[in-house]
Design a protein around this motif. Structure first.
Motif, PDB file in Angstrom:
ATOM      1  N   MET A 145       1.726  -0.381  14.196  1.00  0.00           N
ATOM      2  CA  MET A 145       1.348  -1.629  13.629  1.00  0.00           C
ATOM      3  C   MET A 145       1.383  -0.934  12.044  1.00  0.00           C
ATOM      4  SD  MET A 145      -2.929  -1.246  13.878  1.00  0.00           S
ATOM      5  CE  MET A 145      -3.495  -1.882  11.651  1.00  0.00           C
ATOM      6  N   GLU A 146       1.560  -1.207  10.891  1.00  0.00           N
ATOM      7  CA  GLU A 146       1.864  -1.272   9.555  1.00  0.00           C
ATOM      8  C   GLU A 146       0.463  -0.686   9.331  1.00  0.00           C
ATOM      9  OE1 GLU A 146       3.613  -3.635   6.033  1.00  0.00           O
ATOM     10  OE2 GLU A 146       2.909  -4.682   6.763  1.00  0.00           O
ATOM     11  N   LYS A 147       0.975   0.436   8.515  1.00  0.00           N
ATOM     12  CA  LYS A 147      -0.556   1.400   7.896  1.00  0.00           C
ATOM     13  C   LYS A 147      -0.512   0.842   6.193  1.00  0.00           C
ATOM     14  CE  LYS A 147       1.476   5.028  10.032  1.00  0.00           C
ATOM     15  NZ  LYS A 147       2.667   4.659  10.603  1.00  0.00           N
ATOM     16  N   GLU A 148      -1.756   0.753   5.828  1.00  0.00           N
ATOM     17  CA  GLU A 148      -1.991   0.173   4.687  1.00  0.00           C
ATOM     18  C   GLU A 148      -1.298   1.395   3.766  1.00  0.00           C
ATOM     19  OE1 GLU A 148      -5.696  -1.118   2.252  1.00  0.00           O
ATOM     20  OE2 GLU A 148      -6.396   0.935   2.488  1.00  0.00           O
ATOM     21  N   LEU A 149      -0.540   1.044   2.491  1.00  0.00           N
ATOM     22  CA  LEU A 149       0.329   1.828   1.164  1.00  0.00           C
ATOM     23  C   LEU A 149      -1.172   1.900  -0.237  1.00  0.00           C
ATOM     24  CD1 LEU A 149       3.598   1.245   0.692  1.00  0.00           C
ATOM     25  CD2 LEU A 149       2.425   3.376   1.696  1.00  0.00           C
ATOM     26  N   LYS A 150      -1.556   2.869  -0.134  1.00  0.00           N
ATOM     27  CA  LYS A 150      -2.438   3.111  -1.708  1.00  0.00           C
ATOM     28  C   LYS A 150      -1.470   3.448  -2.995  1.00  0.00           C
ATOM     29  CE  LYS A 150      -5.044   6.074   0.742  1.00  0.00           C
ATOM     30  NZ  LYS A 150      -5.279   7.216   1.291  1.00  0.00           N
ATOM     31  N   ILE A 151      -1.313   2.541  -3.800  1.00  0.00           N
ATOM     32  CA  ILE A 151      -0.392   2.516  -5.396  1.00  0.00           C
ATOM     33  C   ILE A 151      -1.575   2.721  -6.571  1.00  0.00           C
ATOM     34  CG2 ILE A 151       1.220   1.743  -6.077  1.00  0.00           C
ATOM     35  CD1 ILE A 151       1.386  -0.419  -3.693  1.00  0.00           C
ATOM     36  N   ALA A 152      -1.327   3.733  -7.023  1.00  0.00           N
ATOM     37  CA  ALA A 152      -1.536   3.628  -8.130  1.00  0.00           C
ATOM     38  C   ALA A 152      -1.148   3.106  -9.313  1.00  0.00           C
ATOM     39  CB  ALA A 152      -2.097   5.670  -8.300  1.00  0.00           C
ATOM     40  N   ILE A 153      -1.127   2.357 -10.173  1.00  0.00           N
ATOM     41  CA  ILE A 153      -1.053   1.705 -11.246  1.00  0.00           C
ATOM     42  C   ILE A 153      -1.456   1.845 -12.494  1.00  0.00           C
ATOM     43  CG2 ILE A 153      -0.647  -0.120 -11.924  1.00  0.00           C
ATOM     44  CD1 ILE A 153      -0.202  -1.078  -8.891  1.00  0.00           C
ATOM     45  N   PRO A 154      -1.067   2.827 -13.010  1.00  0.00           N
ATOM     46  CA  PRO A 154      -1.815   2.470 -14.380  1.00  0.00           C
ATOM     47  C   PRO A 154      -2.121   1.684 -15.503  1.00  0.00           C
ATOM     48  CG  PRO A 154       1.145   2.900 -14.565  1.00  0.00           C
ATOM     49  CD  PRO A 154       0.595   3.155 -13.376  1.00  0.00           C
ATOM     50  N   LYS A 155      -3.118   1.636 -15.880  1.00  0.00           N
ATOM     51  CA  LYS A 155      -3.375   0.886 -17.325  1.00  0.00           C
ATOM     52  C   LYS A 155      -2.614   1.103 -17.953  1.00  0.00           C
ATOM     53  CE  LYS A 155      -8.540   1.739 -15.817  1.00  0.00           C
ATOM     54  NZ  LYS A 155     -10.178   1.995 -16.939  1.00  0.00           N
ATOM     55  N   ILE A 205       4.366  10.500   6.479  1.00  0.00           N
ATOM     56  CA  ILE A 205       3.675   9.656   7.142  1.00  0.00           C
ATOM     57  C   ILE A 205       3.719   8.433   7.257  1.00  0.00           C
ATOM     58  CG2 ILE A 205       1.104   9.204   8.072  1.00  0.00           C
ATOM     59  CD1 ILE A 205       0.821  12.293   7.194  1.00  0.00           C
ATOM     60  N   LYS A 206       4.163   7.923   5.944  1.00  0.00           N
ATOM     61  CA  LYS A 206       4.050   6.206   6.556  1.00  0.00           C
ATOM     62  C   LYS A 206       5.508   6.350   5.400  1.00  0.00           C
ATOM     63  CE  LYS A 206      -0.549   5.278   5.110  1.00  0.00           C
ATOM     64  NZ  LYS A 206      -1.087   5.233   3.494  1.00  0.00           N
ATOM     65  N   TYR A 207       6.324   6.515   5.785  1.00  0.00           N
ATOM     66  CA  TYR A 207       8.093   6.623   5.343  1.00  0.00           C
ATOM     67  C   TYR A 207       8.524   5.248   5.126  1.00  0.00           C
ATOM     68  CZ  TYR A 207      13.144   7.059   5.254  1.00  0.00           C
ATOM     69  OH  TYR A 207      13.892   6.442   4.436  1.00  0.00           O
ATOM     70  N   GLY A 208       8.054   4.263   6.695  1.00  0.00           N
ATOM     71  CA  GLY A 208       8.474   3.273   6.954  1.00  0.00           C
ATOM     72  C   GLY A 208       8.001   2.181   5.955  1.00  0.00           C
ATOM     73  N   GLU A 209       6.611   2.383   5.500  1.00  0.00           N
ATOM     74  CA  GLU A 209       5.859   1.631   4.555  1.00  0.00           C
ATOM     75  C   GLU A 209       6.753   1.585   3.068  1.00  0.00           C
ATOM     76  OE1 GLU A 209       4.214   1.767   8.255  1.00  0.00           O
ATOM     77  OE2 GLU A 209       4.847   3.280   7.035  1.00  0.00           O
ATOM     78  N   ILE A 210       6.816   3.247   3.005  1.00  0.00           N
ATOM     79  CA  ILE A 210       7.175   3.492   2.221  1.00  0.00           C
ATOM     80  C   ILE A 210       8.791   3.028   1.804  1.00  0.00           C
ATOM     81  CG2 ILE A 210       7.528   5.222   0.173  1.00  0.00           C
ATOM     82  CD1 ILE A 210       4.770   6.059   1.273  1.00  0.00           C
ATOM     83  N   ASP A 211       9.957   3.003   2.647  1.00  0.00           N
ATOM     84  CA  ASP A 211      11.185   2.490   2.340  1.00  0.00           C
ATOM     85  C   ASP A 211      11.385   1.748   1.722  1.00  0.00           C
ATOM     86  OD1 ASP A 211      13.696   3.514   2.849  1.00  0.00           O
ATOM     87  OD2 ASP A 211      13.875   2.708   4.522  1.00  0.00           O
ATOM     88  N   ASP A 237      -1.156   6.937  -1.478  1.00  0.00           N
ATOM     89  CA  ASP A 237       0.339   7.041  -1.568  1.00  0.00           C
ATOM     90  C   ASP A 237       1.815   7.448  -1.898  1.00  0.00           C
ATOM     91  OD1 ASP A 237      -1.101   7.322   1.501  1.00  0.00           O
ATOM     92  OD2 ASP A 237      -0.486   4.909   1.468  1.00  0.00           O
ATOM     93  N   ILE A 238       1.499   6.492  -3.790  1.00  0.00           N
ATOM     94  CA  ILE A 238       2.579   5.823  -3.724  1.00  0.00           C
ATOM     95  C   ILE A 238       2.004   6.132  -5.360  1.00  0.00           C
ATOM     96  CG2 ILE A 238       4.675   5.476  -2.469  1.00  0.00           C
ATOM     97  CD1 ILE A 238       3.954   2.693  -3.273  1.00  0.00           C
ATOM     98  N   GLY A 239       2.828   6.203  -6.526  1.00  0.00           N
ATOM     99  CA  GLY A 239       2.189   5.716  -7.661  1.00  0.00           C
ATOM    100  C   GLY A 239       3.415   5.033  -8.780  1.00  0.00           C
ATOM    101  N   PHE A 240       3.137   4.745  -9.822  1.00  0.00           N
ATOM    102  CA  PHE A 240       4.406   4.775 -11.441  1.00  0.00           C
ATOM    103  C   PHE A 240       3.530   5.668 -12.092  1.00  0.00           C
ATOM    104  CE2 PHE A 240       4.505   1.167  -8.166  1.00  0.00           C
ATOM    105  CZ  PHE A 240       5.890   0.728  -8.346  1.00  0.00           C
ATOM    106  N   ALA A 241       4.124   6.723 -12.104  1.00  0.00           N
ATOM    107  CA  ALA A 241       4.233   7.254 -13.720  1.00  0.00           C
ATOM    108  C   ALA A 241       5.323   7.769 -14.862  1.00  0.00           C
ATOM    109  CB  ALA A 241       3.806   8.378 -13.325  1.00  0.00           C
ATOM    110  N   GLY A 242       4.514   7.754 -15.755  1.00  0.00           N
ATOM    111  CA  GLY A 242       5.838   8.318 -16.805  1.00  0.00           C
ATOM    112  C   GLY A 242       6.826   9.709 -16.611  1.00  0.00           C
ATOM    113  N   LYS A 243       8.004  10.253 -16.983  1.00  0.00           N
ATOM    114  CA  LYS A 243       8.681  11.270 -16.657  1.00  0.00           C
ATOM    115  C   LYS A 243       7.628  12.268 -17.568  1.00  0.00           C
ATOM    116  CE  LYS A 243      11.326  14.308 -14.861  1.00  0.00           C
ATOM    117  NZ  LYS A 243      11.042  14.786 -14.238  1.00  0.00           N
ATOM    118  N   ASP A 244       7.525  11.554 -19.141  1.00  0.00           N
ATOM    119  CA  ASP A 244       6.682  12.347 -19.814  1.00  0.00           C
ATOM    120  C   ASP A 244       5.488  12.853 -18.870  1.00  0.00           C
ATOM    121  OD1 ASP A 244       5.839   9.417 -19.830  1.00  0.00           O
ATOM    122  OD2 ASP A 244       4.344  10.140 -21.562  1.00  0.00           O
ATOM    123  N   VAL A 245       4.712  12.347 -17.767  1.00  0.00           N
ATOM    124  CA  VAL A 245       3.395  12.104 -18.069  1.00  0.00           C
ATOM    125  C   VAL A 245       3.634  13.354 -16.588  1.00  0.00           C
ATOM    126  CG1 VAL A 245       1.337  11.614 -16.427  1.00  0.00           C
ATOM    127  CG2 VAL A 245       1.952  10.532 -18.552  1.00  0.00           C
TER     128      VAL A 245
END
Length: 214
Positions: free
Chosen positions: A1-11, A198-204, A68-76
């Motif tokens: 069963m596919e696991k839900e991915l929680k993704i952080a997105i910056p404003k 834990i969620k390697y398949g979904e993240i990959d 689980d994953i997110g998008f962030a600037g290298k500066d942050v």
């Protein structure tokens, strides 16, 4: 069963960049495009939960497992010294961290450097600033500000600023002069260390879809 991915997105600016990327990659973005104030948005079609966050908070949520994953600037990431996996450099959101001062303050700042005096530095990146000046062997009083850092030397509360710039226009428009580059930054896709296992398949799978449109 596919696991839900929680993704952080910056404003802000990076939100638009992420939205464009998701669209190109074929993700369902309808819920993200609604003009409301929701900070947690579910896309059942893709088994994704999006968490909309302040840019500085993205690596915090990812490091502590709220996302689980997110998008962030290298500066942050450098400022937060985040313990996360950097999976991908998206190559967008490019900017620089620079030192700058008022035009008539250049000689004064250089004199501080040459004679090992103490400088006052205003910044939203106190950890990066402290580390930089420590490595240079220069005493620095760090003044933390959360916005309009350019005002500090103009109002006389700091000798110089350490701030982020994409084009340098804001610095020039406020009659400041760059004194040097600290680092370059771009957007990174990051992952929680445990989630990556834990969620390697979904993240990959997510990464492959993003890579295909970069």
């Amino acid at each position: 069963m596919e696991k839900e991915l929680k993704i952080a997105i910056p404003k802000g600016y990076l939100f638009g960049e992420c939205l464009t990327l998701f669209k190109k990659a074929g993700f369902d973005t309808d819920a993200l495009e609604k003009k409301d104030r929701k900070l947690v948005i579910d896309s059942k079609e893709d088994s994704i939960r999006y968490i909309i966050s302040r840019p500085m908070d993205v690596p915090v949520y990812v490091e502590h497992g709220a996302c689980d994953i997110g998008f962030a600037g290298k500066d942050v990431l450098a400022e937060k010294e985040s313990k996360v996996y950097e999976l991908l450099d998206l190559g967008n959101g490019k900017c620089r961290l620079v030192l700058a001062t008022v035009k008539d303050g250049i000689d004064r700042v250089k004199a501080h450097y040459q004679h090992f005096g103490s400088v006052k530095v205003a910044t939203s990146y106190p950890n990066i600033a402290r580390k930089y000046f420590n490595e240079k062997g220069i005493q620095a009083e760090i003044i933390k500000l959360h916005g309009s850092v350019e005002l500090a030397p103009i109002l006389g509360i700091a000798d110089e600023i350490l701030d982020i710039t994409a084009t340098g226009d804001t610095i020039k428009e406020n009659n400041l002069v760059e004194m040097g580059d600290i680092m370059e930054s771009s957007t990174r896709l990051i992952a929680n260390i445990a989630s990556y296992k834990i969620k390697y398949g979904e993240i990959d799978s997510f990464i492959k879809k993003i890579k295909n449109v970069l």
